[in-house]
Write an enzyme that holds these catalytic residues in place. Structure first.
Site, PDB file in Angstrom:
ATOM      1  CD  GLU A   1     -19.945   5.934   3.442  1.00  0.00           C
ATOM      2  OE1 GLU A   1     -18.728   5.639   3.411  1.00  0.00           O
ATOM      3  OE2 GLU A   1     -20.744   5.443   4.253  1.00  0.00           O
TER       4      GLU A   1
ATOM      5  CG  ASP B   1     -12.022   7.871   2.389  1.00  0.00           C
ATOM      6  OD1 ASP B   1     -12.606   8.280   1.358  1.00  0.00           O
ATOM      7  OD2 ASP B   1     -11.687   6.668   2.542  1.00  0.00           O
TER       8      ASP B   1
ATOM      9  CG  LEU C   1     -20.418  -5.070   5.186  1.00  0.00           C
ATOM     10  CD1 LEU C   1     -21.029  -6.328   5.793  1.00  0.00           C
ATOM     11  CD2 LEU C   1     -20.823  -3.849   6.017  1.00  0.00           C
ATOM     12  CB  SER C   2     -13.981  -2.803   4.360  1.00  0.00           C
ATOM     13  OG  SER C   2     -14.379  -1.525   4.027  1.00  0.00           O
ATOM     14  CB  SER C   3     -14.294  -8.460   2.001  1.00  0.00           C
ATOM     15  OG  SER C   3     -14.462  -8.058   0.664  1.00  0.00           O
TER      16      SER C   3
ATOM     17  CG  ASP D   1     -12.831   1.030   3.348  1.00  0.00           C
ATOM     18  OD1 ASP D   1     -13.531   1.831   3.999  1.00  0.00           O
ATOM     19  OD2 ASP D   1     -13.043   0.770   2.148  1.00  0.00           O
TER      20      ASP D   1
HETATM   21  C1  GLA Z   1     -15.014   2.838  -0.241  1.00  0.00           C
HETATM   22  C2  GLA Z   1     -13.557   3.298  -0.189  1.00  0.00           C
HETATM   23  C3  GLA Z   1     -13.332   4.236   1.002  1.00  0.00           C
HETATM   24  C4  GLA Z   1     -14.346   5.369   1.010  1.00  0.00           C
HETATM   25  C5  GLA Z   1     -15.769   4.833   0.825  1.00  0.00           C
HETATM   26  C6  GLA Z   1     -16.781   5.936   0.659  1.00  0.00           C
HETATM   27  O1  GLA Z   1     -15.300   2.056   0.870  1.00  0.00           O
HETATM   28  O2  GLA Z   1     -12.705   2.175  -0.058  1.00  0.00           O
HETATM   29  O3  GLA Z   1     -12.014   4.728   0.966  1.00  0.00           O
HETATM   30  O4  GLA Z   1     -14.038   6.344   0.055  1.00  0.00           O
HETATM   31  O5  GLA Z   1     -15.871   3.978  -0.296  1.00  0.00           O
HETATM   32  O6  GLA Z   1     -16.894   6.667   1.834  1.00  0.00           O
END
Ligand code: GLA
Length: 391
Positions: A34, A37, A129-131, A176
């Site tokens: 976490e 990236d 959760l990356s919507s 993501d």
């Molecule tokens: C968000 C960002 C990712 C990443 C995470 C933390 O999801 O979109 O690129 O940096 O936070 O790990």
């Protein structure tokens, strides 16, 4: 009815005929790695069985006409004149993700054809959760088919990230979009965020991944996120390297004088998290759920104490999860400050685990959470609407 069924039915009602294709792009949960990236480090996310679906049909012109079942805002624009409509708002309208991807694809030199489509999602918004990445990758998948572009998951992930960074205005890393584009069923992916090489990693046999939504959402995540990015960049400059990926634990111990205490803590998180993530991939490949769980627990402590991106609700959730016997480990997932935690548990106990954690979290915080086991899904897919199968 499934989301796929709903978008197909609504498409027919609105556009007077069947869709040609249905596209699906998943959300994700990050198992470990976490805030690494954007430091050129390692991440270990998995795509989940919650996704954005788009039923669509190519048009003979350059217009995009979209309807979302989740928002009452229609979207209509011509790819020849993509203009930002609401980028200054705290939460950009969903159409900005479509416009942003169209813009980024054209910036990359692609010529785009229009389409009409109906969109629906069961990825909760703002839950880490990356919507957004799912919507970007679904949109890219749609443009790829209408415009005859080759679907290359890595290049499309970069397009999605550019849309998010430069159009939507969120300075995210690549994780993501990469996992939503390139996810593999029944696996997580160990992604090297410098080379963008991705290696499938199977879940330990007999385990399940559970997403624990604290039901808390915090505003100002973006500014705190950008602040962390700046702190990491400053620390990398201190060590004279391109990114914190290039710093060792020993260097943090011995070479930190002159770096502010907070910068040292941020760097220590990133450097130790990269180590944990590589170890976690090894543990998973060896089927070692106990080791994986320990690494997840250590990741949470580092995010809480060194990187300072956890929250009371996330800490409470992680505690509640760890108190259950069948839990190997638990941690916050995603950017932090609210949203979801993730736990690795014994698969046979998934149901009792969910009930147990939901009750103890509610008792501790007076908030009813959402707890659900999820499967590792494949990345963005194009389905022929008629045949209902990958195209
Ligand atoms: C968000 C960002 C990712 C990443 C995470 C933390 O999801 O979109 O690129 O940096 O936070 O790990």
């Amino acid at each position: 009815m499934s989301l796929q069924g709903r978008v197909t039915q609504e498409f027919e009602r609105r556009f007077g005929g069947p869709p040609t294709f249905v596209v699906r792009a998943p959300g994700r949960v990050n198992l470990i790695g976490e805030h690494t990236d954007y430091n050129d480090g390692f991440v270990l996310p998995m795509a989940i069985d919650r996704a954005i679906w788009i039923a669509m049909r190519p048009r003979g012109d350059q217009r995009v006409v979209g309807h979302s079942l989740d928002f009452e805002q229609p979207v209509e624009f011509s790819v020849e004149e993509v203009e930002q409509v609401s980028v200054s708002e705290a939460t950009p309208a969903w159409g900005e993700y479509l416009r942003g991807v169209a813009w980024a694809l054209q910036e990359a030199g692609h010529t785009l054809q229009g389409w009409e489509g109906v969109v629906a999602s069961d990825v909760p918004i703002g839950a880490s959760l990356s919507s957004s990445a799912a919507l970007e990758m679904a949109t890219a998948r749609v443009f790829a088919v209408t415009s005859g572009l080759q679907w290359d998951a890595t290049s499309m992930a970069r397009i999605g990230q550019r849309a998010e960074n430069e159009w939507v205005g969120v300075n995210c890393g690549i994780m993501d979009q990469m996992i939503s584009a390139a996810g593999k069923a029944d696996h997580a992916l160990l992604i090297d965020c410098r080379s963008l090489e991705a290696q499938p990693v199977p879940l330990p046999p007999g385990t399940a991944v559970v997403v624990l939504d604290t039901a808390t959402r915090r505003g100002l995540v973006d500014s705190a996120y950008n602040e962390r990015r700046r702190e990491c960049a400053t620390a990398a400059r201190h060590f004279g390297v391109a990114a914190l990926r290039d710093v060792s634990v020993e260097q943090i111990e011995t070479g930190s004088s002159g770096l502010a205490a907070v910068g040292r803590r941020r760097a220590r998180h990133v450097v130790t998290e990269n180590d944990r993530t590589r170890q976690a991939a090894e543990a998973m490949c060896a089927g070692d759920a106990v080791k994986m769980g320990q690494l997840m627990n250590a990741s949470h402590a580092s995010l809480r104490d060194d990187f300072e991106v956890s929250s009371e609700a996330l800490d409470a959730m992680v505690e509640c999860a760890r108190q259950v016997d069948s839990c190997y480990g638990a941690r916050m997932t995603g950017a932090g400050f609210g949203g979801c935690a993730v736990a690795l548990i014994r698969a046979t106990d998934a149901e009792s685990f969910a009930i147990n954690v939901a009750d103890s979290y509610q008792a501790a915080t007076s908030i009813r959470p959402e707890v659900h086991a999820c499967r590792a899904a494949g990345g963005a897919t194009l389905l022929s609407a008629a045949a209902d199968r990958p195209f």
